[in-house]
Design an enzyme around this catalytic site. Sequence first.
Site, PDB file in Angstrom:
ATOM      1  CE  LYS A  89      -2.021   2.900   1.768  1.00 54.43           C
ATOM      2  NZ  LYS A  89      -1.852   4.304   1.460  1.00 54.43           N
TER       3      LYS A  89
ATOM      4  CD  GLU B 279      12.530   0.465   8.557  1.00 53.10           C
ATOM      5  OE1 GLU B 279      12.635   1.395   7.383  1.00 53.10           O
ATOM      6  OE2 GLU B 279      13.264  -0.640   8.396  1.00 53.10           O
TER       7      GLU B 279
ATOM      8  CB  CYS C  25      12.672   8.922   8.894  1.00 52.81           C
ATOM      9  SG  CYS C  25      13.897   7.626   8.251  1.00 52.81           S
TER      10      CYS C  25
ATOM     11  CD  GLU D  70       8.997  12.952  12.318  1.00 49.67           C
ATOM     12  OE1 GLU D  70       7.818  12.426  12.320  1.00 49.67           O
ATOM     13  OE2 GLU D  70       9.771  12.113  11.801  1.00 49.67           O
TER      14      GLU D  70
HETATM   15  P1  NAD Z   1       1.912   8.304   7.601  1.00 47.23           P
HETATM   16  O1  NAD Z   1       2.080   7.403   8.761  1.00 47.23           O
HETATM   17  O2  NAD Z   1       1.242   9.433   7.657  1.00 47.23           O
HETATM   18  O3  NAD Z   1       1.561   7.328   6.342  1.00 47.23           O
HETATM   19  C1  NAD Z   1       2.474   6.207   5.838  1.00 47.23           C
HETATM   20  C2  NAD Z   1       1.447   5.375   5.423  1.00 47.23           C
HETATM   21  O4  NAD Z   1       0.502   4.544   6.157  1.00 47.23           O
HETATM   22  C3  NAD Z   1       0.621   5.812   4.005  1.00 47.23           C
HETATM   23  O5  NAD Z   1       0.725   4.770   3.154  1.00 47.23           O
HETATM   24  C4  NAD Z   1      -0.642   5.849   4.590  1.00 47.23           C
HETATM   25  O6  NAD Z   1      -1.812   6.016   3.747  1.00 47.23           O
HETATM   26  C5  NAD Z   1      -0.836   4.725   5.611  1.00 47.23           C
HETATM   27  N1  NAD Z   1      -1.763   4.933   6.616  1.00 47.23           N
HETATM   28  C6  NAD Z   1      -2.150   6.004   7.407  1.00 47.23           C
HETATM   29  N2  NAD Z   1      -3.112   5.558   8.414  1.00 47.23           N
HETATM   30  C7  NAD Z   1      -3.147   4.304   8.343  1.00 47.23           C
HETATM   31  C8  NAD Z   1      -4.000   3.466   8.982  1.00 47.23           C
HETATM   32  N3  NAD Z   1      -4.691   3.644  10.207  1.00 47.23           N
HETATM   33  N4  NAD Z   1      -3.921   2.242   8.746  1.00 47.23           N
HETATM   34  C9  NAD Z   1      -3.066   1.732   7.848  1.00 47.23           C
HETATM   35  N5  NAD Z   1      -2.301   2.605   7.044  1.00 47.23           N
HETATM   36  C10 NAD Z   1      -2.262   3.537   7.200  1.00 47.23           C
HETATM   37  O7  NAD Z   1       3.524   8.732   7.345  1.00 47.23           O
HETATM   38  P2  NAD Z   1       3.837   9.810   6.029  1.00 47.23           P
HETATM   39  O8  NAD Z   1       3.135  10.971   6.348  1.00 47.23           O
HETATM   40  O9  NAD Z   1       3.716   8.865   4.831  1.00 47.23           O
HETATM   41  O10 NAD Z   1       5.538   9.719   6.093  1.00 47.23           O
HETATM   42  C11 NAD Z   1       6.201  10.789   7.248  1.00 47.23           C
HETATM   43  C12 NAD Z   1       6.598   9.836   8.281  1.00 47.23           C
HETATM   44  O11 NAD Z   1       7.148   8.656   8.263  1.00 47.23           O
HETATM   45  C13 NAD Z   1       7.538  10.573   9.252  1.00 47.23           C
HETATM   46  O12 NAD Z   1       6.851  10.684  10.525  1.00 47.23           O
HETATM   47  C14 NAD Z   1       8.735  10.028   9.137  1.00 47.23           C
HETATM   48  O13 NAD Z   1       9.716  10.065  10.311  1.00 47.23           O
HETATM   49  C15 NAD Z   1       8.321   8.664   9.168  1.00 47.23           C
HETATM   50  N6  NAD Z   1       9.431   7.655   8.380  1.00 47.23           N
HETATM   51  C16 NAD Z   1       9.999   7.009   8.905  1.00 47.23           C
HETATM   52  C17 NAD Z   1      11.287   6.318   8.458  1.00 47.23           C
HETATM   53  C18 NAD Z   1      12.038   5.344   9.152  1.00 47.23           C
HETATM   54  O14 NAD Z   1      12.784   4.558   8.576  1.00 47.23           O
HETATM   55  N7  NAD Z   1      11.912   5.397  10.526  1.00 47.23           N
HETATM   56  C19 NAD Z   1      11.535   6.449   7.159  1.00 47.23           C
HETATM   57  C20 NAD Z   1      10.606   7.174   6.330  1.00 47.23           C
HETATM   58  C21 NAD Z   1       9.632   7.907   7.098  1.00 47.23           C
HETATM   59  O1  6OD Z   2      18.291   3.832   3.833  1.00 44.89           O
HETATM   60  C1  6OD Z   2      17.384   3.109   4.143  1.00 44.89           C
HETATM   61  O2  6OD Z   2      17.436   1.835   3.978  1.00 44.89           O
HETATM   62  C2  6OD Z   2      16.285   3.546   4.843  1.00 44.89           C
HETATM   63  N1  6OD Z   2      15.134   2.633   5.321  1.00 44.89           N
HETATM   64  C3  6OD Z   2      16.119   4.776   4.922  1.00 44.89           C
HETATM   65  C4  6OD Z   2      15.204   5.654   5.656  1.00 44.89           C
HETATM   66  C5  6OD Z   2      14.918   7.165   5.317  1.00 44.89           C
HETATM   67  C6  6OD Z   2      13.848   7.817   5.968  1.00 44.89           C
HETATM   68  O3  6OD Z   2      13.307   8.732   5.656  1.00 44.89           O
END
Ligand code: NAD
Ligand code: 6OD
Length: 484
Positions: A176, A252, A286, A388
Site C-alpha cells: 500500500k 520504522e 526520517c 517531529e
Molecule cells: P503516515 O504514517 O502518515 O503514512 C504512512 C502510510 O501509512 C501511508 O501509506 C498511509 O496511507 C498509511 N496509513 C495511514 N494511516 C493508516 C492506518 N490507520 N492504517 C493503515 N495504513 C495507514 O506517514 P507519512 O506522512 O507518509 O510519512 C512521514 C512519516 O514517516 C514521518 O513521521 C517520518 O519520520 C516517518 N518515516 C520513518 C522512516 C524510518 O525509517 N524510521 C522512514 C521514512 C519515514
Molecule cells: O536507507 C534505508 O534503508 C532507509 N530505510 C532509509 C530511511 C529513510 C527515512 O526517511
Amino acid sequence: MKQFMNFIGGEFVATGKTFENRAPVDNGLIGLVHEAGAAEVDAAVKAARAALTGEWGRMSVAKRVELLHAVADEINRRFDDFLAAEMADTGKPHALASHVDIPRGAANFKVFADIVKNVPAESFEMATPDGGQAINYAVRSPLGVIGVVCPWNLPLLLMTWKVGPALACGNTVVVKPSEETPATATLLGEVMNAVGIPPGVYNVVHGFGPDSAGEFLTRHPGVNGITFTGETRTGEAIMAAAAKGVRPVSFELGGKNAGIVFADADFDKAVAGITRSAFENCGQVCLGTERVYVQRPIFDRFVAALKVRAEALKPGPPQEPGVGIGPLISREHQQKVLSYYQKAKDEGATVVTGGGVPSMKGALAEGHWVQPTIWTGLPETAAVIREEIFGPCCHIAPFDTEEEAIVLANATDYGLATTVWTENLGTAHRVAKRVEVGICWVNSWFLRDLRTAFGGAKTSGIGREGGVHSLEFYTELRNVCIKL
Ligand code: NAD
Ligand code: 6OD
C-alpha cells in the site's frame, strides 16, 4: 489523463473510485489514482496467498535470486521512467532522485537476494540422556503474505527496502504505497511482469489509511505480517490492527534526531554534513537532524556558516540546473511545517534564516514551497525542539561538555538516528555507545551499508531490518531435532 491502477494477480485493475495525484512543484494534476476498496484488497491478499503455493512457493532459491536480479536490472534499464515518475510525485531534485532514490530501488533487490543465497543456518550436535546422539538444525520458511505500508518521502527506496527482502525470503507481498506517491509502486508492477515474477507475488493496492486500503490491508486476516514505515501515531493504529491474530510487525517510525558537533570537528565537513542532514529532501527524511547541538567555542561561527549554506539552497523544480531544494509533498504538509515556523516565533526563537515561503514564479507559485529555516535561542521545552516537524528546519543550541551533549540528545521519546562530528576517536566511541538510537553516524550522515541493522529505538520503531537482520522478520525459523 494518466491512470494509476492497482496491481493484483499480475494485472492492472481499475476501480470505480478515483482520487487526484497532484504535483508538489505546482499543484498540477499528474493523474487519477484508482482507490482499492475492501474487495480489491481482499482480491490482492488472495492472489498473494495463492502465489505462495504456486510456482513461486516451489521455486529454488537460485531461481528466485536470478529473478530478483532481473528485477533490479529492469529497474535500471527503465531508470529514466522511474526517475521521471518519482520526480513528478515528490518534486525532489534530479540530483537526489538519480543518485539516491532510483539506484537504491534497484540495489534493494540485489543485496537481499545475495544475502538469502549466502546465509547459513545453525546446527548443533548433542548428547542424549540414553547415551546416544541427536542433531539440531534450523530451516527458514517464508512468513507468508506480507502487508507493506509505505510513506511518501522516499517512495521507491523505502518500498523496495521492504519488498526486496520479503521476496528474497520467498514471501509474497501486498503493497500500500502512500496516497501522495502512487507512481513508482505501480511502475514496478510492469517490471515484475516483464521479468517473469509469477502473478500474485507482488501486488499493489492504492488508497488512504483509515477506512481505506491501508486499514483494509492491515486488518485483513490473510496477511501474516505487516511491515510499515511512517509516523509513530500511524504505527500505533497498525499495531492495534495487527493484534488481531497476533501478527508480527516491523516498524520504522518517526524521529527527532540530534546532530552533535564538537569544537574539534573538521569545521567545513561538519557544516556540509549538517546542511545535508537538516535540509536534504526538503527536510523530509526520517533520519534528518532537527536538533543541532554545537560546542560553545564554535557555536557562533557554525550558526553563521550554516545560514550561508541554507540561503544558498536554490528552490526549484527537479530538472532546473542548480536546484538544491524541492517543495514539500503537499499543501497539508506545507501548512503543518508553516505552523511550526509560526510556533517557533511565538515561543521567542531567533530566526537566523527562513521562516516563511520563498517567492516562486508563474505556475510554481502554486507549489508547496517553504524556506530552509534555522532557529536559535529556544528552551528545550519548545514545540519545535520536542515534536517531529519533517521540514527543512533545525534549532541550534550550544553545549559545553560531552556529558551535557549526550543528555540533550537523549532527552526525547524518539530514538532513530544521531550524527556526531568530532576528530577525537575517544569522543566518537563514547558518544556512540550512549546515544539512545538505532543508528549513530560519526562524521557522516545517511551513509548506508545495506548489510547493517537499520531501525529505531524508543518510539522510533520495532525491530531491525537490513542484512541478515531482515530474515528475523521475513522468515519463520524452525528447529529440526533428529535423534540419531
Ligand atoms: P503516515 O504514517 O502518515 O503514512 C504512512 C502510510 O501509512 C501511508 O501509506 C498511509 O496511507 C498509511 N496509513 C495511514 N494511516 C493508516 C492506518 N490507520 N492504517 C493503515 N495504513 C495507514 O506517514 P507519512 O506522512 O507518509 O510519512 C512521514 C512519516 O514517516 C514521518 O513521521 C517520518 O519520520 C516517518 N518515516 C520513518 C522512516 C524510518 O525509517 N524510521 C522512514 C521514512 C519515514
Ligand atoms: O536507507 C534505508 O534503508 C532507509 N530505510 C532509509 C530511511 C529513510 C527515512 O526517511
